[in-house]
Design a protein around this motif. Structure first.
Motif, PDB file in Angstrom:
ATOM      1  N   THR A  45       0.896   3.922  -3.051  1.00 34.55           N
ATOM      2  CA  THR A  45       0.613   5.336  -2.803  1.00 34.55           C
ATOM      3  C   THR A  45       1.678   6.218  -3.439  1.00 34.55           C
TER       4      THR A  45
ATOM      5  N   GLN B  94       1.310   8.831  -6.721  1.00 30.53           N
ATOM      6  CA  GLN B  94       1.742  10.223  -6.711  1.00 30.53           C
ATOM      7  C   GLN B  94       2.636  10.529  -7.914  1.00 30.53           C
TER       8      GLN B  94
ATOM      9  N   THR C  59       0.836  -1.202   0.000  1.00 32.90           N
ATOM     10  CA  THR C  59       0.000   0.000   0.000  1.00 32.90           C
ATOM     11  C   THR C  59       0.870   1.251   0.000  1.00 32.90           C
TER      12      THR C  59
END
Length: 66
Positions: free
Chosen positions: A46, A50, A42
């Motif tokens: 993430t 981005q 995770t």
């Protein structure tokens, strides 16, 4: 002024890409740098999301405003 604003946006997006890329590199190369209870997948997802977001923004600048 237009050129300066576009260049500033490019630099802003590129610096964020590099920041998130380095975060992934740290996770991959030095997993002890992050707390033991981190959900690795995770956290990496993430950071990659981005990168994708800022690459998309950079692409829009190049396509529509260069």
């Amino acid at each position: 002024m237009r050129t300066q604003l576009i260049n500033a946006a490019r630099l802003h997006f590129k610096s964020h890409i590099e920041k998130h890329r380095m975060n992934v590199e740290v996770m991959l190369n030095n997993p002890m740098a992050i707390h033991d209870h981190t959900d690795w997948m995770t956290a990496m997802e993430t950071e990659i999301a981005q990168i994708a977001e800022y690459e998309d923004k950079l692409e829009v600048i190049e396509k529509h405003f260069s």
